[in-house]
Design an enzyme around this catalytic site. Structure first.
Site, short mmCIF file in Angstrom:
data_model
loop_
_atom_site.label_atom_id
_atom_site.label_comp_id
_atom_site.label_asym_id
_atom_site.label_seq_id
_atom_site.Cartn_x
_atom_site.Cartn_y
_atom_site.Cartn_z
CB CYS A 151 3.82 -3.24 6.83
SG CYS A 151 4.99 -2.87 5.30
CD GLU A 174 -2.47 -1.49 2.57
OE1 GLU A 174 -3.34 -0.73 3.11
OE2 GLU A 174 -1.94 -2.34 3.29
CG HIS A 179 16.92 0.91 -4.84
ND1 HIS A 179 17.86 -0.05 -5.13
CD2 HIS A 179 17.20 1.99 -5.85
CE1 HIS A 179 18.53 0.43 -6.14
NE2 HIS A 179 18.14 1.51 -6.69
CG ASN A 220 -2.26 -5.67 5.59
OD1 ASN A 220 -0.98 -5.37 5.44
ND2 ASN A 220 -3.12 -4.81 5.65
CD GLU A 225 15.25 5.47 -7.00
OE1 GLU A 225 15.91 4.93 -5.92
OE2 GLU A 225 15.89 5.77 -8.05
CG ASP A 279 2.12 -1.46 3.47
OD1 ASP A 279 1.67 -1.36 4.50
OD2 ASP A 279 1.77 -2.17 2.62
#
Length: 202
Positions: free
Chosen positions: A197, A9, A146, A200, A143, A93
């Site tokens: 995280c 998320e 990473h 879910n 990014e 997240d």
């Protein structure tokens, strides 16, 4: 398989320089961001990761952090702001800052490596460096990868016949794929660290 499936998320924060660049046209900015999300969602399927846009925040009045030409300083400020502010307002997240600021040197994006779910470190900063949406989207995907423990592709990575998202420099192609190296690194990071995280399903 479903044991591999993860759900990321994300919140995209659009800074004030972007608002100026697009002449305050919020619908245009939103359309630009949504198109990028569609592109990266496609790319991340290869890694068994669903991308969910949890929020889009536009700093229409002024920047809430100091956005500067130093990508490193901007990244640090953005991470600290996320931990003390954004994380308490929107459940997510990972957060990525989109700016029209020209970062020093050839840098068009920066992120912490292997930092998913960390309050100050699950972030990246992206320069809106092209009028081609797909190219900025690839930088965003790069990014974010990473943050998921993926490093830059070396020459011996399988998949160099097509363009790989983690290649430096990023070049344009119809469809950008993650290489086998990226896939393996992402899987290793997720199985070893198992960042909680992204487990879910929202």
């Amino acid at each position: 398989s479903t044991e591999f499936q993860r759900y990321m998320e994300i919140v995209i924060v659009v800074d004030h320089s972007m608002v100026k660049k697009y002449n305050g046209d919020s619908p245009k900015i939103k359309a630009w961001v949504y198109e990028m999300i569609n592109t990266i969602t496609e790319g991340y399927r290869d890694l068994y990761i669903d991308i969910i846009l949890s929020g889009l925040e536009i700093w229409s009045e002024k920047d809430l952090i100091n956005v500067e030409a130093s990508a490193g300083n901007t990244l640090k400020s953005f991470g600290e702001w996320r931990a003390k502010d954004l994380i308490h307002r929107i459940s997510h997240d990972n957060a990525q800052l989109l700016t029209a600021t020209d970062f020093d040197g050839p840098t068009i994006g920066l992120a912490y490596v292997a930092s998913m779910c960390e309050p100050k470190l699950s972030v990246g900063v992206i320069q809106d460096h092209s009028s081609v949406n797909r190219l900025v989207a690839i930088t965003l995907a790069h990014e974010m990868a990473h943050n998921l423990g993926v490093r830059h592709d070396e020459k011996d990575c399988v998949g160099v016949v097509y363009l790989c998202i983690m290649r430096i420099p990023v070049v344009e192609d119809k469809r950008s794929y993650f290489s086998d190296c990226s896939y393996i690194q992402c899987r290793e990071y997720i199985s070893k660290e198992n960042p909680p995280c992204i487990l879910n399903k929202p």
